[in-house]
Design a protein around this motif. Structure first.
Motif, PDB file in Angstrom:
ATOM      1  N   LYS A 146       0.835  -1.205   0.000  1.00 48.27           N
ATOM      2  CA  LYS A 146       0.000   0.000   0.000  1.00 48.27           C
ATOM      3  C   LYS A 146       0.868   1.253   0.000  1.00 48.27           C
ATOM      4  N   SER A 147       1.845   1.297   0.889  1.00 45.54           N
ATOM      5  CA  SER A 147       2.739   2.461   0.935  1.00 45.54           C
ATOM      6  C   SER A 147       3.524   2.603  -0.356  1.00 45.54           C
ATOM      7  N   LEU A 148       3.915   1.479  -0.922  1.00 46.23           N
ATOM      8  CA  LEU A 148       4.671   1.502  -2.168  1.00 46.23           C
ATOM      9  C   LEU A 148       3.819   2.069  -3.298  1.00 46.23           C
ATOM     10  N   LEU A 149       2.528   1.703  -3.329  1.00 46.89           N
ATOM     11  CA  LEU A 149       1.638   2.219  -4.357  1.00 46.89           C
ATOM     12  C   LEU A 149       1.380   3.707  -4.156  1.00 46.89           C
ATOM     13  N   GLU A 150       1.175   4.120  -2.912  1.00 48.09           N
ATOM     14  CA  GLU A 150       0.975   5.544  -2.622  1.00 48.09           C
ATOM     15  C   GLU A 150       2.176   6.355  -3.091  1.00 48.09           C
ATOM     16  N   CYS A 151       3.366   5.865  -2.797  1.00 46.02           N
ATOM     17  CA  CYS A 151       4.596   6.561  -3.176  1.00 46.02           C
ATOM     18  C   CYS A 151       4.738   6.623  -4.691  1.00 46.02           C
ATOM     19  N   ALA A 152       4.401   5.518  -5.382  1.00 39.64           N
ATOM     20  CA  ALA A 152       4.513   5.476  -6.836  1.00 39.64           C
ATOM     21  C   ALA A 152       3.557   6.476  -7.477  1.00 39.64           C
ATOM     22  N   LEU A 153       2.335   6.563  -6.955  1.00 43.59           N
ATOM     23  CA  LEU A 153       1.361   7.508  -7.493  1.00 43.59           C
ATOM     24  C   LEU A 153       1.825   8.953  -7.286  1.00 43.59           C
ATOM     25  N   GLU A 154       2.328   9.256  -6.106  1.00 42.04           N
ATOM     26  CA  GLU A 154       2.790  10.616  -5.817  1.00 42.04           C
ATOM     27  C   GLU A 154       3.983  10.977  -6.689  1.00 42.04           C
ATOM     28  N   THR A 155       4.906  10.031  -6.851  1.00 44.07           N
ATOM     29  CA  THR A 155       6.070  10.284  -7.697  1.00 44.07           C
ATOM     30  C   THR A 155       5.639  10.514  -9.135  1.00 44.07           C
ATOM     31  N   ALA A 156       4.710   9.684  -9.616  1.00 45.99           N
ATOM     32  CA  ALA A 156       4.233   9.806 -10.991  1.00 45.99           C
ATOM     33  C   ALA A 156       3.519  11.132 -11.215  1.00 45.99           C
ATOM     34  N   SER A 157       2.839  11.634 -10.193  1.00 47.23           N
ATOM     35  CA  SER A 157       2.079  12.883 -10.335  1.00 47.23           C
ATOM     36  C   SER A 157       2.985  14.099 -10.505  1.00 47.23           C
ATOM     37  N   GLY A 172      -7.890   6.614  -2.225  1.00 49.46           N
ATOM     38  CA  GLY A 172      -8.933   5.601  -2.335  1.00 49.46           C
ATOM     39  C   GLY A 172      -9.535   5.549  -3.730  1.00 49.46           C
ATOM     40  N   GLN A 173      -9.799   6.724  -4.310  1.00 45.89           N
ATOM     41  CA  GLN A 173     -10.356   6.763  -5.656  1.00 45.89           C
ATOM     42  C   GLN A 173      -9.330   6.314  -6.690  1.00 45.89           C
ATOM     43  N   HIS A 174      -8.082   6.728  -6.498  1.00 45.62           N
ATOM     44  CA  HIS A 174      -7.026   6.284  -7.423  1.00 45.62           C
ATOM     45  C   HIS A 174      -6.889   4.759  -7.375  1.00 45.62           C
ATOM     46  N   ARG A 175      -6.933   4.222  -6.188  1.00 52.29           N
ATOM     47  CA  ARG A 175      -6.818   2.767  -6.004  1.00 52.29           C
ATOM     48  C   ARG A 175      -7.971   2.055  -6.700  1.00 52.29           C
ATOM     49  N   ARG A 176      -9.174   2.597  -6.542  1.00 53.25           N
ATOM     50  CA  ARG A 176     -10.355   1.995  -7.173  1.00 53.25           C
ATOM     51  C   ARG A 176     -10.216   1.995  -8.700  1.00 53.25           C
ATOM     52  N   THR A 177      -9.741   3.115  -9.244  1.00 55.34           N
ATOM     53  CA  THR A 177      -9.564   3.208 -10.690  1.00 55.34           C
ATOM     54  C   THR A 177      -8.537   2.201 -11.186  1.00 55.34           C
ATOM     55  N   LEU A 178      -7.448   2.068 -10.459  1.00 55.40           N
ATOM     56  CA  LEU A 178      -6.422   1.093 -10.841  1.00 55.40           C
ATOM     57  C   LEU A 178      -6.970  -0.329 -10.802  1.00 55.40           C
ATOM     58  N   LEU A 179      -7.810  -0.612  -9.824  1.00 62.09           N
ATOM     59  CA  LEU A 179      -8.389  -1.946  -9.727  1.00 62.09           C
ATOM     60  C   LEU A 179      -9.355  -2.206 -10.877  1.00 62.09           C
ATOM     61  N   GLN A 180     -10.104  -1.184 -11.272  1.00 62.28           N
ATOM     62  CA  GLN A 180     -10.991  -1.325 -12.424  1.00 62.28           C
ATOM     63  C   GLN A 180     -10.192  -1.652 -13.681  1.00 62.28           C
ATOM     64  N   ARG A 181      -8.988  -1.074 -13.781  1.00 63.17           N
ATOM     65  CA  ARG A 181      -8.160  -1.254 -14.966  1.00 63.17           C
ATOM     66  C   ARG A 181      -7.286  -2.509 -14.904  1.00 63.17           C
ATOM     67  N   LEU A 182      -7.335  -3.224 -13.823  1.00 67.69           N
ATOM     68  CA  LEU A 182      -6.461  -4.393 -13.671  1.00 67.69           C
ATOM     69  C   LEU A 182      -6.589  -5.327 -14.872  1.00 67.69           C
ATOM     70  N   ASP A 183      -5.464  -5.635 -15.490  1.00 70.46           N
ATOM     71  CA  ASP A 183      -5.433  -6.523 -16.650  1.00 70.46           C
ATOM     72  C   ASP A 183      -5.397  -7.969 -16.159  1.00 70.46           C
ATOM     73  N   ILE A 184      -6.544  -8.629 -16.212  1.00 69.59           N
ATOM     74  CA  ILE A 184      -6.619  -9.997 -15.685  1.00 69.59           C
ATOM     75  C   ILE A 184      -5.947 -11.005 -16.611  1.00 69.59           C
ATOM     76  N   ASP A 185      -5.471 -10.542 -17.748  1.00 73.94           N
ATOM     77  CA  ASP A 185      -4.711 -11.420 -18.651  1.00 73.94           C
ATOM     78  C   ASP A 185      -3.237 -11.040 -18.671  1.00 73.94           C
ATOM     79  N   GLY A 186      -2.866 -10.113 -17.799  1.00 73.66           N
ATOM     80  CA  GLY A 186      -1.494  -9.620 -17.786  1.00 73.66           C
ATOM     81  C   GLY A 186      -0.624 -10.275 -16.728  1.00 73.66           C
ATOM     82  N   PRO A 187       0.357  -9.539 -16.203  1.00 76.01           N
ATOM     83  CA  PRO A 187       1.325 -10.087 -15.244  1.00 76.01           C
ATOM     84  C   PRO A 187       0.697 -10.657 -13.974  1.00 76.01           C
ATOM     85  N   VAL A 188      -0.521 -10.213 -13.638  1.00 79.52           N
ATOM     86  CA  VAL A 188      -1.143 -10.713 -12.407  1.00 79.52           C
ATOM     87  C   VAL A 188      -1.295 -12.237 -12.435  1.00 79.52           C
TER      88      VAL A 188
END
Length: 214
Positions: A146-157, A172-188
């Motif tokens: 979670k902290s790593l994702l927060e830091c990545a988003l802030e750095t990217a901004s 919270g909204q950024h996290r939700r958007t990223l989850l909506q975009r999750l590529d279920i055929d990708g690296p996950v």
């Protein structure tokens, strides 16, 4: 037949997982419609325990065909979460088909996989600044995704000062958007937790096919 499913999410920003579950079920020839109830709106909201939330749904007379339960492992052995869900369902509604959705540590680990989406959500899709993201092989060993994702988003901004503070409050909204975009055929699909989910869905499809009238 269209199966009715209830998805018990760990938090409101996890709700898009329900949409991904519908797609994954469809790929197994299961027509599933997932509903994510907001139990916080009840006069007496249940606690976070799976058994309490499931009982609240049953008390409303809403008995689904399938139950999906999302529980982050949060550093514990994922098997403990699977056992927790199994025991809760056995206590409240023993024969209810169910699947536990258990990311290793936190769902944020899955969201660290798409660097381009992080840049887009942060508002700078063409940025090339290093976000400090771990390789796929190291995603599930991160102690605090979670902290790593927060830091990545802030750095990217690229934001600073008050603008960065406002951006941070929208995590919270950024996290939700990223989850909506999750590529279920990708690296996950290379992650053990996701592979476990796919295996659980395979088992669910087999059980429902066996129980279906001929």
């Amino acid at each position: 037949m269209i199966y009715r499913a209830i998805f018990l999410a760990d938090g409101s920003s996890d709700e898009p997982l329900g949409e991904h579950l519908e797609v994954l079920c469809a790929r197994r020839d299961l027509a599933v419609r997932v509903t994510t109830p907001d139990l916080r709106r009840l006069p007496r909201p249940p606690g976070h325990r799976v058994a309490d939330r499931l009982q609240a749904i049953l008390d409303l007379g809403d008995i689904p065909d399938i139950l999906f339960v999302h529980r982050d492992a949060e550093g514990q052995d994922p098997e403990r979460r699977f056992t927790e869900v199994d025991r809760a369902v056995a206590r409240v509604c023993r024969d209810l088909p169910h699947v536990a959705v258990v990311p290793v540590r936190m769902t944020e680990a899955w969201l660290l996989l798409d660097e381009q989406s992080i840049r887009e959500v942060a508002g700078r899709p063409n940025s090339t600044v290093d976000l400090g993201l771990p390789p796929v092989s190291g995603i599930e060993t991160q102690p605090d995704p979670k902290s790593l994702l927060e830091c990545a988003l802030e750095t990217a901004s690229g934001l600073t000062g008050r603008r960065r503070d406002r951006f941070r409050r929208s995590f919270g909204q950024h996290r939700r958007t990223l989850l909506q975009r999750l590529d279920i055929d990708g690296p996950v699909r290379r992650l053990k937790a996701w592979q476990a989910l796919e295996s659980e869905l395979d088992d669910l499809a087999a059980r429902l096919a066996e129980a279906a009238p001929s």
